[in-house]
Scaffold this motif. Structure first.
Motif, mmCIF file in Angstrom:
data_model
loop_
_atom_site.group_PDB
_atom_site.id
_atom_site.type_symbol
_atom_site.label_atom_id
_atom_site.label_comp_id
_atom_site.label_asym_id
_atom_site.label_seq_id
_atom_site.Cartn_x
_atom_site.Cartn_y
_atom_site.Cartn_z
ATOM 1 N N ASP A 81 -11.123 2.854 3.606
ATOM 2 C CA ASP A 81 -11.869 4.058 3.971
ATOM 3 C C ASP A 81 -13.126 4.041 3.104
ATOM 4 O OD1 ASP A 81 -13.033 6.499 4.182
ATOM 5 O OD2 ASP A 81 -11.290 7.669 3.529
ATOM 6 N N ALA A 82 -14.227 3.574 3.695
ATOM 7 C CA ALA A 82 -15.466 3.385 2.926
ATOM 8 C C ALA A 82 -16.388 4.592 3.026
ATOM 9 C CB ALA A 82 -16.175 2.120 3.399
ATOM 10 N N SER A 83 -15.826 5.784 3.257
ATOM 11 C CA SER A 83 -16.730 6.931 3.467
ATOM 12 C C SER A 83 -17.563 7.241 2.227
ATOM 13 C CB SER A 83 -15.988 8.165 3.986
ATOM 14 O OG SER A 83 -14.727 8.273 3.461
ATOM 15 N N ARG A 84 -17.004 7.008 1.024
ATOM 16 C CA ARG A 84 -17.785 7.303 -0.187
ATOM 17 C C ARG A 84 -18.997 6.358 -0.282
ATOM 18 N NH1 ARG A 84 -17.507 6.346 -5.805
ATOM 19 N NH2 ARG A 84 -18.330 8.172 -6.879
ATOM 20 N N VAL A 134 0.821 -1.227 0.000
ATOM 21 C CA VAL A 134 0.000 0.000 0.000
ATOM 22 C C VAL A 134 0.853 1.275 0.000
ATOM 23 C CG1 VAL A 134 -1.954 -1.137 1.078
ATOM 24 C CG2 VAL A 134 -0.266 0.005 2.526
ATOM 25 N N VAL A 135 0.394 2.253 -0.775
ATOM 26 C CA VAL A 135 1.126 3.520 -0.830
ATOM 27 C C VAL A 135 0.486 4.581 0.049
ATOM 28 C CG1 VAL A 135 2.067 3.019 -3.106
ATOM 29 C CG2 VAL A 135 -0.012 4.352 -2.933
ATOM 30 N N GLU A 136 -0.697 4.289 0.611
ATOM 31 C CA GLU A 136 -1.244 5.168 1.650
ATOM 32 C C GLU A 136 -2.174 4.388 2.563
ATOM 33 O OE1 GLU A 136 -3.186 8.518 -0.201
ATOM 34 O OE2 GLU A 136 -5.004 7.391 -0.640
ATOM 35 N N VAL A 137 -2.370 4.915 3.759
ATOM 36 C CA VAL A 137 -3.202 4.267 4.774
ATOM 37 C C VAL A 137 -4.156 5.318 5.354
ATOM 38 C CG1 VAL A 137 -3.176 3.067 7.003
ATOM 39 C CG2 VAL A 137 -1.300 2.707 5.390
ATOM 40 N N PRO A 138 -5.476 5.070 5.344
ATOM 41 C CA PRO A 138 -6.186 3.925 4.780
ATOM 42 C C PRO A 138 -6.305 4.045 3.260
ATOM 43 C CG PRO A 138 -7.767 5.499 5.667
ATOM 44 C CD PRO A 138 -6.401 6.054 5.987
ATOM 45 N N GLN A 139 -6.847 2.986 2.628
ATOM 46 C CA GLN A 139 -6.975 2.980 1.174
ATOM 47 C C GLN A 139 -8.400 3.371 0.763
ATOM 48 O OE1 GLN A 139 -5.762 -0.495 2.495
ATOM 49 N NE2 GLN A 139 -4.029 0.828 2.979
ATOM 50 N N SER A 140 -8.453 4.329 -0.178
ATOM 51 C CA SER A 140 -9.752 4.796 -0.679
ATOM 52 C C SER A 140 -9.768 4.650 -2.207
ATOM 53 C CB SER A 140 -9.965 6.259 -0.296
ATOM 54 O OG SER A 140 -9.079 7.064 -1.059
ATOM 55 N N GLU A 141 -10.819 5.168 -2.833
ATOM 56 C CA GLU A 141 -10.949 5.062 -4.297
ATOM 57 C C GLU A 141 -9.814 5.784 -5.014
ATOM 58 O OE1 GLU A 141 -13.304 6.048 -2.224
ATOM 59 O OE2 GLU A 141 -14.910 4.565 -2.409
ATOM 60 N N TYR A 166 -16.445 1.929 -5.919
ATOM 61 C CA TYR A 166 -16.551 2.195 -4.476
ATOM 62 C C TYR A 166 -15.669 1.244 -3.675
ATOM 63 C CZ TYR A 166 -20.881 4.616 -5.773
ATOM 64 O OH TYR A 166 -21.796 5.447 -6.341
ATOM 65 N N VAL A 167 -14.999 1.787 -2.667
ATOM 66 C CA VAL A 167 -14.340 0.967 -1.653
ATOM 67 C C VAL A 167 -15.407 0.502 -0.666
ATOM 68 C CG1 VAL A 167 -12.914 1.204 0.439
ATOM 69 C CG2 VAL A 167 -11.992 1.852 -1.793
ATOM 70 N N VAL A 168 -15.352 -0.787 -0.315
ATOM 71 C CA VAL A 168 -16.297 -1.363 0.651
ATOM 72 C C VAL A 168 -15.469 -2.057 1.730
ATOM 73 C CG1 VAL A 168 -18.171 -3.020 0.960
ATOM 74 C CG2 VAL A 168 -18.072 -1.637 -1.125
ATOM 75 N N SER A 169 -15.561 -1.566 2.965
ATOM 76 C CA SER A 169 -14.670 -2.048 4.040
ATOM 77 C C SER A 169 -15.281 -1.712 5.394
ATOM 78 C CB SER A 169 -13.307 -1.358 3.911
ATOM 79 O OG SER A 169 -13.472 0.048 3.996
ATOM 80 N N THR A 170 -14.672 -2.268 6.449
ATOM 81 C CA THR A 170 -15.123 -1.906 7.804
ATOM 82 C C THR A 170 -14.364 -0.695 8.335
ATOM 83 O OG1 THR A 170 -13.475 -3.207 9.015
ATOM 84 C CG2 THR A 170 -15.475 -4.373 8.338
ATOM 85 N N ASP A 171 -13.213 -0.403 7.724
ATOM 86 C CA ASP A 171 -12.299 0.685 8.143
ATOM 87 C C ASP A 171 -11.539 0.341 9.429
ATOM 88 O OD1 ASP A 171 -13.657 1.739 6.004
ATOM 89 O OD2 ASP A 171 -14.242 3.609 6.970
#
Ligand code: NAP
Ligand code: G4F
Length: 326
Positions: free
Chosen positions: A287-290, A131-138, A240-245
């Motif tokens: 990061d499932a905020s979207r 991963v290049v960033e944390v958390p991962q988003s779209e 869309y990212v789908v996760s618990t975060d």
């Protein structure tokens, strides 16, 4: 009018939960199944009177075109894949044919069917890899670490390409790991849940595992299929990212699973080099905020509830198998 949905991969973990969800919403559900010498309907046996099964294979474009022409589905959920990361290192070409090019075969079959279809592609957090960033988003750049991750990235981009080239209603769900009592036995969560049950019931003494430090964002599969459906109900297709975060290590999974039955994990877990991978994905957290904002979707199953649900289900399964053998 009853909506018609086609699910590829209906015999898999997600396919079975999605079929249940769509049936409850009043859909006519068609499942594509590939030929095998023994019937493999463990996860959908209870649905067989309510769904229609059609033969086809992601490796065979003609079968896909035939299904699309004869079934004329309103929605297509492409869940079929060679989905086990470890196998993708040993069978990279098969993984590419199925998990990458298979997506193009489905998209082309839809395009040739000359029919309005909404398409869902099962993309994966495995595409984030190193991963290049944390958390991962779209908007996080991808860096896949396995032939599976590379194949999924192809599937992801070809979905976007067909959306942009042909105006297709094609969406990708970048789903983080999701588990359940229906998870395949080779995946680490189910391997641990099943192993704990077998140890508790006196059938085994140890579980052999690889990298205990790997961290995953683990949710419940039953929650995640609802996000798939929500994506296809939107006017505009998107990704869309789908996760618990939240993220937890394999070691934590062991601690909770063994702890649930009153055992100490370190007395039973043996590290085995065979289960390490040539390149590892060390940390995933979404990061499932979207998805929350646009789809109104939220994960509802906390980590500890997921682990205990899986261990309880395997205690029942193993006890039933013991009774049947007695
Ligand atoms: P799964 O349990 O491994 O199911 C895979 C399905 O694909 C099975 O129904 C399998 O059929 C079918 N399949 C494999 N090769 C095929 C082929 N050549 N033609 C037609 N069907 C074929 O996977 P899952 O956990 O339900 O995951 C569903 C999808 O989401 C997969 O694409 C996976 O890569 C993706 N995904 C999963 C997760 C997760 O954490 N579960 C996360 C992100 C993305 P058989 O029963 O005949 O083998
Ligand atoms: O359960 P896993 O095999 O799942 P992995 O590799 O994260 O892939 C799953 O999630 C992806 C989404 O990110 C999906 F796209 C994919 O289809 C699949 O559903 O392994 C999880 C972690 C890895 O880091 C692995 O190295 O557990 C580690 N691990 C440690 N010991 C093990 C073991 N994994 C397995 N399968 N078996 C072990 O003994």
């Amino acid at each position: 009018m009853t909506k018609r949905a086609l699910i590829t991969g209906i015999t898999g973990q997600d396919g079975s939960y999605l079929a249940e969800l769509l049936l409850a919403k009043g859909y006519h559900v068609v499942g594509m199944v590939r030929r095998s010498s023994t019937v493999n309907f463990e996860r959908i046996g209870h649905l067989q009177d309510d769904i229609e099964l059609v033969p086809g294979d992601l490796l065979d474009e003609v079968s896909m075109i035939q299904i699309m022409r004869s079934q004329r589905p309103d929605e297509v959920y492409n869940l079929a894949a060679q989905s086990f990361v470890q196998t993708s290192f040993g069978q990279p070409v098969l993984t590419g044919e199925t998990t990458a090019l298979g997506v193009t075969r489905v998209l082309d079959a839809i395009r040739l069917s000359d029919h309005e279809v909404r398409f869902y592609q099962a993309s994966s957090s495995e595409m984030f890899g190193k991963v290049v960033e944390v958390p991962q988003s779209e908007s996080t750049p991808f860096y896949p670490r396995s032939p599976y991750g590379v194949a999924k990235l192809y599937g992801h981009w070809i979905t976007i390409n067909y959306r942009e080239s042909y105006g297709m209603h094609a969406s990708s769900g970048i789903l983080f790991n999701h588990e359940s009592p229906r998870r395949g036995l080779e995946f680490v969560t189910r391997k641990i849940a099943n192993g704990v049950a077998r140890i508790k019931l006196g059938l085994d003494t140890e579980i052999r595992l690889g990298n205990l430090d790997a961290q995953r964002d683990w949710g419940f599969a039953g929650d995640y299929v609802d996000a798939m459906w929500r994506m296809l109900q939107c006017d505009e297709p998107s990704d869309y990212v789908v996760s618990t975060d939240e993220t937890h290590s394999v070691r934590e999974f062991c601690e909770v699973a063994f702890g649930h039955v009153g055992l100490e994990w370190s007395d039973h877990v043996v590290i085995d080099e065979r289960f390490f991978r040539p390149a590892e994905v060390e940390l995933l957290v979404g990061d499932a905020s979207r998805a929350r904002e646009i789809l109104g979707w939220q994960a509802t199953t906390p980590f500890v509830d997921l682990v205990t649900m899986m261990v309880e289900a395997d205690l029942d399964n193993v006890a039933r198998q013991q009774r049947n053998l007695a």
